[in-house]
Design a protein around this motif. Structure first.
Motif, PDB file in Angstrom:
ATOM      1  N   TYR A 196     -10.110  -2.156  49.746  1.00 58.70           N
ATOM      2  CA  TYR A 196      -9.785  -1.831  51.131  1.00 58.70           C
ATOM      3  C   TYR A 196     -10.956  -1.106  51.784  1.00 58.70           C
ATOM      4  CZ  TYR A 196      -9.007   2.971  49.569  1.00 58.70           C
ATOM      5  OH  TYR A 196      -9.181   4.222  49.046  1.00 58.70           O
ATOM      6  N   MET A 197     -10.872  -1.005  53.100  1.00 58.61           N
ATOM      7  CA  MET A 197     -11.921  -0.309  53.845  1.00 58.61           C
ATOM      8  C   MET A 197     -11.305   0.857  54.597  1.00 58.61           C
ATOM      9  SD  MET A 197     -14.771  -1.815  56.476  1.00 58.61           S
ATOM     10  CE  MET A 197     -13.672  -2.416  57.748  1.00 58.61           C
ATOM     11  N   PRO A 198     -11.507   2.104  54.129  1.00 60.69           N
ATOM     12  CA  PRO A 198     -11.044   3.235  54.910  1.00 60.69           C
ATOM     13  C   PRO A 198     -11.916   3.377  56.166  1.00 60.69           C
ATOM     14  CG  PRO A 198     -12.206   3.984  52.942  1.00 60.69           C
ATOM     15  CD  PRO A 198     -12.144   2.493  52.872  1.00 60.69           C
ATOM     16  N   ILE A 199     -11.280   3.765  57.259  1.00 59.55           N
ATOM     17  CA  ILE A 199     -12.016   4.010  58.505  1.00 59.55           C
ATOM     18  C   ILE A 199     -11.924   5.503  58.779  1.00 59.55           C
ATOM     19  CG2 ILE A 199     -12.085   3.563  60.985  1.00 59.55           C
ATOM     20  CD1 ILE A 199     -10.748   0.885  60.475  1.00 59.55           C
ATOM     21  N   ASN A 200     -13.045   6.170  58.952  1.00 60.42           N
ATOM     22  CA  ASN A 200     -13.013   7.612  59.209  1.00 60.42           C
ATOM     23  C   ASN A 200     -12.480   7.866  60.609  1.00 60.42           C
ATOM     24  OD1 ASN A 200     -13.456  10.301  59.664  1.00 60.42           O
ATOM     25  ND2 ASN A 200     -15.464  10.343  58.676  1.00 60.42           N
ATOM     26  N   THR A 201     -11.200   8.284  60.679  1.00 62.33           N
ATOM     27  CA  THR A 201     -10.548   8.436  61.972  1.00 62.33           C
ATOM     28  C   THR A 201     -11.041   9.657  62.729  1.00 62.33           C
ATOM     29  OG1 THR A 201      -8.767   9.657  60.896  1.00 62.33           O
ATOM     30  CG2 THR A 201      -8.436   7.298  61.193  1.00 62.33           C
ATOM     31  N   GLN A 260     -18.497   6.802  57.925  1.00 62.88           N
ATOM     32  CA  GLN A 260     -17.738   6.128  58.975  1.00 62.88           C
ATOM     33  C   GLN A 260     -16.843   5.042  58.366  1.00 62.88           C
ATOM     34  OE1 GLN A 260     -21.329   5.502  61.472  1.00 62.88           O
ATOM     35  NE2 GLN A 260     -20.045   6.252  63.129  1.00 62.88           N
ATOM     36  N   LEU A 261     -17.467   3.996  57.810  1.00 68.96           N
ATOM     37  CA  LEU A 261     -16.697   2.968  57.122  1.00 68.96           C
ATOM     38  C   LEU A 261     -17.110   2.953  55.657  1.00 68.96           C
ATOM     39  CD1 LEU A 261     -17.054  -0.047  59.603  1.00 68.96           C
ATOM     40  CD2 LEU A 261     -15.144   1.545  59.424  1.00 68.96           C
ATOM     41  N   ALA A 262     -16.180   2.558  54.781  1.00 70.62           N
ATOM     42  CA  ALA A 262     -16.544   2.456  53.371  1.00 70.62           C
ATOM     43  C   ALA A 262     -15.746   1.309  52.756  1.00 70.62           C
ATOM     44  CB  ALA A 262     -16.253   3.756  52.635  1.00 70.62           C
ATOM     45  N   VAL A 263     -16.285   0.725  51.706  1.00 72.20           N
ATOM     46  CA  VAL A 263     -15.522  -0.280  50.970  1.00 72.20           C
ATOM     47  C   VAL A 263     -15.178   0.313  49.609  1.00 72.20           C
ATOM     48  CG1 VAL A 263     -15.559  -2.566  49.912  1.00 72.20           C
ATOM     49  CG2 VAL A 263     -16.552  -2.220  52.166  1.00 72.20           C
ATOM     50  N   ARG A 264     -13.859   0.382  49.324  1.00 64.55           N
ATOM     51  CA  ARG A 264     -13.394   1.035  48.104  1.00 64.55           C
ATOM     52  C   ARG A 264     -12.329   0.176  47.448  1.00 64.55           C
ATOM     53  NH1 ARG A 264     -13.558   6.169  47.236  1.00 64.55           N
ATOM     54  NH2 ARG A 264     -11.409   6.167  46.581  1.00 64.55           N
ATOM     55  N   SER A 265     -11.872   0.622  46.293  1.00 66.73           N
ATOM     56  CA  SER A 265     -10.726  -0.055  45.701  1.00 66.73           C
ATOM     57  C   SER A 265      -9.899   0.971  44.947  1.00 66.73           C
ATOM     58  CB  SER A 265     -11.177  -1.150  44.737  1.00 66.73           C
ATOM     59  OG  SER A 265     -11.598  -0.573  43.527  1.00 66.73           O
ATOM     60  N   TYR A 266      -8.662   0.609  44.655  1.00 71.92           N
ATOM     61  CA  TYR A 266      -7.882   1.469  43.778  1.00 71.92           C
ATOM     62  C   TYR A 266      -7.087   0.592  42.828  1.00 71.92           C
ATOM     63  CZ  TYR A 266      -3.523   0.430  46.274  1.00 71.92           C
ATOM     64  OH  TYR A 266      -2.419  -0.209  46.788  1.00 71.92           O
ATOM     65  N   GLY A 267      -6.680   1.143  41.705  1.00 71.36           N
ATOM     66  CA  GLY A 267      -5.801   0.445  40.785  1.00 71.36           C
ATOM     67  C   GLY A 267      -4.576   1.313  40.549  1.00 71.36           C
ATOM     68  N   TRP A 268      -3.424   0.884  41.019  1.00 67.86           N
ATOM     69  CA  TRP A 268      -2.204   1.695  40.918  1.00 67.86           C
ATOM     70  C   TRP A 268      -1.035   0.818  41.287  1.00 67.86           C
ATOM     71  CZ3 TRP A 268      -1.797   5.976  38.424  1.00 67.86           C
ATOM     72  CH2 TRP A 268      -0.762   6.888  38.654  1.00 67.86           C
ATOM     73  N   ASN A 269       0.086   0.971  40.620  1.00 68.06           N
ATOM     74  CA  ASN A 269       1.226   0.114  40.937  1.00 68.06           C
ATOM     75  C   ASN A 269       2.429   0.925  41.378  1.00 68.06           C
ATOM     76  OD1 ASN A 269       1.629   1.219  38.454  1.00 68.06           O
ATOM     77  ND2 ASN A 269       2.618  -0.576  37.554  1.00 68.06           N
ATOM     78  N   ASN A 270       2.162   1.885  42.276  1.00 69.69           N
ATOM     79  CA  ASN A 270       3.262   2.686  42.801  1.00 69.69           C
ATOM     80  C   ASN A 270       2.945   3.013  44.252  1.00 69.69           C
ATOM     81  OD1 ASN A 270       4.902   5.077  43.469  1.00 69.69           O
ATOM     82  ND2 ASN A 270       5.459   4.999  41.299  1.00 69.69           N
ATOM     83  N   ALA A 271       3.989   3.039  45.094  1.00 72.46           N
ATOM     84  CA  ALA A 271       3.774   3.265  46.521  1.00 72.46           C
ATOM     85  C   ALA A 271       3.236   4.659  46.819  1.00 72.46           C
ATOM     86  CB  ALA A 271       5.077   3.037  47.285  1.00 72.46           C
ATOM     87  N   ASP A 272       3.348   5.588  45.844  1.00 73.21           N
ATOM     88  CA  ASP A 272       2.860   6.936  46.136  1.00 73.21           C
ATOM     89  C   ASP A 272       1.337   6.976  46.306  1.00 73.21           C
ATOM     90  OD1 ASP A 272       1.991   6.774  43.540  1.00 73.21           O
ATOM     91  OD2 ASP A 272       3.333   8.325  42.752  1.00 73.21           O
ATOM     92  N   ILE A 273       0.675   5.855  46.105  1.00 74.07           N
ATOM     93  CA  ILE A 273      -0.758   5.777  46.371  1.00 74.07           C
ATOM     94  C   ILE A 273      -1.020   6.033  47.865  1.00 74.07           C
ATOM     95  CG2 ILE A 273      -0.922   3.290  46.883  1.00 74.07           C
ATOM     96  CD1 ILE A 273      -3.334   5.195  44.641  1.00 74.07           C
ATOM     97  N   TYR A 302      -4.148   2.002  61.762  1.00 76.31           N
ATOM     98  CA  TYR A 302      -5.437   1.505  61.265  1.00 76.31           C
ATOM     99  C   TYR A 302      -6.372   2.554  60.648  1.00 76.31           C
ATOM    100  CZ  TYR A 302      -3.774  -2.533  63.756  1.00 76.31           C
ATOM    101  OH  TYR A 302      -2.985  -3.577  64.178  1.00 76.31           O
ATOM    102  N   PRO A 303      -5.894   3.429  59.779  1.00 73.32           N
ATOM    103  CA  PRO A 303      -6.840   4.289  59.057  1.00 73.32           C
ATOM    104  C   PRO A 303      -7.477   3.544  57.876  1.00 73.32           C
ATOM    105  CG  PRO A 303      -4.600   4.855  58.421  1.00 73.32           C
ATOM    106  CD  PRO A 303      -4.492   3.744  59.417  1.00 73.32           C
ATOM    107  N   VAL A 304      -6.883   2.432  57.473  1.00 73.71           N
ATOM    108  CA  VAL A 304      -7.416   1.636  56.365  1.00 73.71           C
ATOM    109  C   VAL A 304      -7.262   0.157  56.708  1.00 73.71           C
ATOM    110  CG1 VAL A 304      -6.996   3.259  54.474  1.00 73.71           C
ATOM    111  CG2 VAL A 304      -5.168   1.722  55.206  1.00 73.71           C
ATOM    112  N   VAL A 305      -8.190  -0.629  56.187  1.00 76.72           N
ATOM    113  CA  VAL A 305      -8.080  -2.078  56.340  1.00 76.72           C
ATOM    114  C   VAL A 305      -7.954  -2.704  54.955  1.00 76.72           C
ATOM    115  CG1 VAL A 305      -9.134  -4.143  57.309  1.00 76.72           C
ATOM    116  CG2 VAL A 305      -9.695  -1.895  58.262  1.00 76.72           C
ATOM    117  N   PRO A 306      -6.781  -3.286  54.619  1.00 79.47           N
ATOM    118  CA  PRO A 306      -6.683  -3.951  53.320  1.00 79.47           C
ATOM    119  C   PRO A 306      -7.551  -5.206  53.316  1.00 79.47           C
ATOM    120  CG  PRO A 306      -4.658  -4.248  54.598  1.00 79.47           C
ATOM    121  CD  PRO A 306      -5.528  -3.333  55.395  1.00 79.47           C
TER     122      PRO A 306
END
Lengths: 308, 530, 290
Positions: free
Chosen positions: B280-285, B420-433, B488-492
């Motif tokens: 995903y891409m977080p956007i620095n709000t 400002q913008l970043a490309v990141r990822s996460y690995g997690w299988n729970n909505a609490d992410i 839109y704080p993040v773009v999947p």
């Protein structure tokens, strides 16, 4: 000579302290900290602060340095933060791999370098000389990681003769040793060749030839023996690089070792591990240089006087 | 194999023959019931096999220890060391019936006393949040325990099924002290620890007495493979080569970029695993120009998820239109909130926001060009994706300047709010992410979006701590998830497939992989071919 | 530490014979000239833009259309290699120029004034010799942050000690010569003696070593690029190209092999041409005297 040795060893003490300061500072200047590599999804900021305090990371730098230095002087490198083991244990686990690779690579450089250099000198300015020196030049100008990748492609993938990576079997050592050794070999070959040509021009060689000693015997028994003095000096100076000189190659071949440990710890900002490894590398170079200087001083007494 | 590669190989081959080197071909053959696996890359470097204290749970943890509860690929829960469980309607009491006849590798029995000893061990560790809601553990009888809660925790089952909740032998644990997990690790699992070297390998030996496999495995008894060597290989290409040349038998978690190469190898079979994360891409709000919702939305709509999947990954994996993996019920939101590529609308939004196309195609406002920092971390996969995103942002007249940092440095930059913008990822299988990455309490890192929104906070707290039952939690997280996406704080971007590759002449792997990842249940069912 | 690996490396220069003098030197000089030409006129020579992605044409082998094939984004490898020459050569040259200038300044001051200033400064500078160059550069880039500027600085620091030592030795040797004594007796100031008498005479060997070090610097830049430091995408540097291509080594080997060949070629050209100049100028004797 004993006096000289003692003086050189004493001179290393202030250098050692200088090195500890530099190592400590350099590690803490790198942005980031180890805590985020420790915690997991769900941790609160308060819990993070607690963890930082547990490792003393909240204290001023000079206090952290002092605590580390006192440990080091007692022969203890402290405990890894992310890897959670005594740093000494981690180094002990890895240093064997580095020493084997670096040591064998040095032997490879020496044996192959001296042989090819001597052959090139014996047939100087012929096609043999030119092609040998050409290959040698190539060996010293390609990036080590690139050479490693190509060797894997050829010997491990296309031909399937050797394993791709790891350190399970002695055959896994062949490609890394060649990759690391080629760079040093080029230098050794060039020095051997020129040194033999220098010696070959000296009067005593002409005399030997005149006395009817066979040409090969002159070359091997007399010229090569004298020509090896600068080569030995050169090799002794490379001893210090045994431990840390193969970081990129360890990486390409997925081999354990001090270099791999250091790169991983640096990525995780595991301060005690990075400090411990850097200090080890620096000490290896210091001791290697000392040995090199001593070898040189033993062979050439003028050196001892100059450093006074 | 293309024409020119074979030519290249021919050239290389003749060069070698010219060297006149003759070495016996290496035989990769290992004795019949031994196998060598390569760890998933994300498991590399785990410092200890102590489940209570480790910060990284690996395949080795899953094999040495059993958990009370197992989770399946569809995120449902199944009994293991706990035969059954029930909770009181107010969520304040949980009762677990334990399986009988289970023993640890050191011969010690597993019973209610084990649990009463084990749960308090988490206090003060980095993993204590897993059972932080548990006030105390009461022993009802030898095989029944009751958790008395401080407050309801609709996530308790999920936590108990996690790799950190493998149950260690109390006797071995206490005896080894600080060295537990490094030199010794004793559980009830299908494999015993032979030796473990951080960053290098773990050798496991089959537990001959094992007869309490979970219902996720077809084989409830001892595993088929007697000796299992788990190797850690950092370089992705090296793992591929090892499998190709027979040096290893299985690579767990193949990088998507190399999948087509794996598939082209004879004898190698690939198998899809449940997906486990999102790029995903977080956007620095909090940073101009992204304080403007229209600019954030335009940026989000510029990202073409479908193109990334079809072109960059050649159809492997799924486009991500929400922030959660598709197997989670909380990802099934109202489609109007899903973030989908729309170039026309994106350009229109930027026009409305006052950013006009400049002469070189880059937009401008008040004489300033729309140039933004687009950061990512050093791994190949991130760099590849970031370069494509850069090209996609260009299509809306946004000039992204790429910066590549190592993981620790980039976190430091986030904390200093330099991004400002970043490309990141996460690995997690729970909505609490969602809470982890978007909570206003964690601005900087992990809340890289620097998102702080009163309504968002309210919905977040309701979902995280206000839910008493699993159903309530799902509903609350759905509402929160929808609101997050609308701001839109993040773009999947991308939901990678996870894939297993193995040598099919050596191994037979169960048809269906159960569990959220490739784990103990599937390994017990894996056979070495004769 | 009175002696070190790297001065020894530099000192072995004097031992180099000239198996590559004459015609070899000329060829390599021409090759180097060609590389510089290509780097200068990259935009005119490259058939495509270095950052023009075409995701439909990923990993194509060399063909008439793309002489060196395409990379993992469908970009033309030839165009990227051409632009990469710019980055690799300019990083190598600037880093060495920076390193040599700083080394000359510090080395000259240390050699001329001697004493405690000399001892402390040299001890500090010698510390860089305690670590392998690549590790030192990796840590420095991590401190300075990503980008070409930090790469240049990191490489410059890695070679600083070598230039400082060399200049210092030269200046110390020349300081005792008669013409310097005479000049001093005639009332010349420190600055005058340093700038007019010592440096011009000390500089020649430093310049030759600088030339040869440029080859090493290009190698170091490539290695940093391989570890993902240095040029930021999509800017092509030969090292960065090999790094991103290494994941595809087995289905698109040209993406790795070709930039590597260019690194090797440029280093060979620089070394052989440097040796040839060395022989022609007979600077070797001056180094030997020093």
């Amino acid at each position: 000579m004993a006096d000289y040795v003692l003086r050189r060893i004493l001179a290393l003490i202030p250098v050692f302290f200088f090195v500890t300061v530099v190592v400590f500072m350099i590690v803490h200047l790198v942005p980031g900290d180890p805590i985020d590599n420790l915690v997991r999804i769900g941790v609160t900021p308060e819990q993070k602060a607690l963890i930082a305090a547990r490792y003393g990371l909240d204290q001023p730098l000079y206090l952290q340095y002092w605590r580390w230095l006192t440990l080091v002087l007692q022969g203890d490198f402290g405990s890894a933060i992310v890897l959670r083991r005594p740093v000494m244990d981690l180094i002990r686990e890895n240093i064997g791999y580095s020493l084997t690779l670096g040591g064998l690579a040095l032997c490879f450089s020496a044996l192959v370098g001296i042989t090819t250099g001597a052959i090139a000198a014996a047939w100087r300015n012929t096609l043999v000389d030119k092609s040998i020196m050409g290959v040698v030049l190539l060996g010293s100008t390609v990036p080590a990681f690139w050479l490693g990748l190509l060797l894997i492609l050829l010997f491990a993938v296309t031909l399937g003769w050797l394993p791709v990576s790891g350190a399970k079997h002695w055959t896994a050592l062949i490609l890394p040793v060649v990759t690391v050794g080629l760079g040093g070999m080029a230098l050794v070959a060039r020095v051997t060749r020129v040194s033999m040509m220098d010696i070959g021009r000296q009067d005593f060689v002409t005399l030997l030839h005149a006395k009817g000693v066979p040409a090969w015997a002159v070359q091997v028994r007399h010229v090569l023996r004298h020509a090896l003095i600068p080569v030995v000096t050169l090799l002794s100076l490379r001893i210090g690089l045994i431990v840390g000189g193969s970081v990129t190659v360890e990486y390409v071949f997925a081999r354990p070792g001090i270099g791999s440990l250091l790169i991983r710890a640096l990525g995780q900002r595991d301060y005690p591990v990075v400090q411990g490894c850097l200090l080890m590398l620096a000490m290896a170079v210091m001791i290697g240089t000392l040995l090199g200087d001593l070898v040189q001083a033993a062979m050439d007494p003028r050196q001892r006087e100059e450093s006074r | 194999m293309t024409h020119s590669t074979s030519r290249l190989k021919l050239a290389l081959l003749s060069a070698t023959l010219a060297c006149g080197v003759a070495l016996a071909p290496l035989s990769a053959a290992v004795a019949a019931s031994e196998a060598v696996f390569v760890f998933p890359n994300s498991h590399n470097g785990a410092p200890t096999l102590n489940p209570v204290k480790t910060t990284l749970d690996t395949l080795a943890h899953e094999l040495i220890y059993d958990r009370l509860i197992e989770q399946d690929a569809d995120q449902t829960y199944h009994p293991h060391l706990a035969e059954s469980w029930e909770s009181s309607p107010d969520g304040m009491l949980w009762t677990f019936k334990l399986r009988q006849g289970v023993t640890f590798h050191d011969g010690e029995p597993f019973n209610a006393k084990t649990i009463a000893w084990w749960i308090p061990k988490f206090a003060g560790t980095d993993n204590d949040y897993l059972v932080a809601a548990v006030d105390k553990v009461e022993i009802v009888d030898d095989y029944t325990v009751r958790f008395v809660m401080k407050h309801p925790d609709a996530n308790l089952l999920y936590n108990l099924a996690s790799g950190f909740m493998g149950v260690p032998s109390p006797k071995a644990y206490e005896a080894a002290g600080d060295t537990y997990g490094v030199t010794v690790a004793v559980g009830t699992g299908p494999y015993k620890l032979d030796h473990f070297t951080t960053g290098v390998e773990t050798l496991l030996i089959r537990n001959e007495d094992y007869k309490w496999g979970s219902e996720l495995a077809a084989n409830r008894g001892k595993a088929h493979i007697e000796k299992l060597l788990l190797r850690e290989i950092v370089d992705e290409a090296a793992s591929y080569l090892e499998l190709k040349t027979g040096g290893v038998d299985m690579v767990v978690d193949v990088p998507n970029a190399l999948l087509s190469q794996y598939k082209s190898v004879k004898d190698v079979e690939t198998k899809a695993l449940p997906s486990y994360g999102i790029f995903y891409m977080p956007i620095n709000t909090s940073a101009e120009p992204f304080t403007d919702l229209k600019v954030r939305k335009a940026t989000a709509l510029a990202v073409n998820q479908e193109e990334i999947v079809s072109r960059l990954y050649r159809g492997v994996g799924k486009p991500a239109h929400t922030f959660l993996i598709s197997s989670l019920p909380e990802s099934k939101i109202n489609p109007q909130f899903e973030i989908r590529h729309d170039l026309r609308q994106a350009n229109q939004l930027l026009d409305e926001a006052g950013w006009k196309k400049g002469p070189n195609g880059i937009r401008e406002k008040d004489g300033k060009p729309l140039t933004v920092k687009l950061w990512t971390q050093g791994d190949t996969e991130f760099k590849r994706m970031t370069e494509v995103i850069q090209a996609q942002l260009k299509a809306i007249g946004m000039n992204g300047e790429i910066g590549v940092f190592d993981v620790s440095s980039i976190r430091d930059q986030y904390k200093k709010n330099q991004h400002q913008l970043a490309v990141r990822s996460y690995g997690w299988n729970n909505a609490d992410i969602l809470d982890w990455f978007l909570s206003a309490e964690r601005q900087g890192y992990p809340n890289v979006s620097m998102w702080k929104d009163p309504k968002g906070e309210e919905l977040r707290k309701a979902a995280l701590t206000g839910s008493k039952t699993t159903e309530e939690r799902i509903a609350n997280f759905k509402i929160y998830h929808e609101y997050v996406l609308s701001q839109y704080p993040v773009v999947p971007i991308y939901e990678p497939d996870r894939t297993l590759a193995y040598n099919k002449t050596r191994l037979t792997v169960p048809e269906k992989i159960r569990g959220p990842k490739f784990t103990a249940a599937s390994i017990i069912d894996t056979k070495v071919n004769d | 530490m009175s002696l070190s690996l790297k001065t020894q490396g530099a000192a072995t220069l004097r031992l180099l014979g000239k198996p590559f003098g004459g015609i070899g030197g000329a060829i390599c000089g021409a090759g180097l000239g060609l590389f510089i030409f290509v780097a200068l006129f990259a935009p005119l020579l490259a058939p495509y833009a270095y950052d023009a992605q075409d995701l439909a044409r990923i990993g194509l082998p060399p063909s008439a259309e793309n002489w060196f094939g395409t990379d993992e984004f469908g970009r033309d490898v030839l165009s990227r290699v051409i632009y990469g020459a710019r980055i690799s050569l300019s990083v190598g040259l600037t880093a060495v120029a920076l390193s040599a200038s700083a080394g000359i300044l510090i080395g000259a001051l240390c050699g001329y004034f001697g004493g405690r200033f000399d001892r402390i400064t040299m001890a500090a500078i010698d510390l860089t010799w305690c670590f392998p160059e690549i590790l030192l550069a990796l840590v420095l880039v991590a401190i300075l942050g990503p980008g070409l500027n930090s790469t240049v600085i990191a490489i410059a620091v890695a070679y600083l000690a070598q230039f400082t030592r060399l200049t210092r030795t030269q200046v110390r040797a020349l300081k005792g010569e008669t013409f310097v004594e005479v000049s001093r007796c005639l009332g010349a100031g420190h600055a005058h003696i340093l700038l007019r008498h010592l440096l011009p005479n000390a500089l020649a060997p430093v310049i030759v070593v600088a030339m040869l070090t440029t080859g090493d610097a290009i190698l170091l830049e490539a290695t940093l690029g391989f570890f993902g430091m240095g040029a930021q995408p999509p800017t092509p540097s030969w090292g960065a190209m090999m790094s991103s291509g290494s994941a595809q080594l087995f289905n698109a080997p040209w993406v790795v092999i070709i930039p590597g060949l260019f690194v090797a070629l440029s280093v060979i050209f620089i070394n052989v041409y440097g040796d040839a100049i060395l022989a022609a100028l007979d600077v070797k004797n001056r180094i030997r005297r020093a």
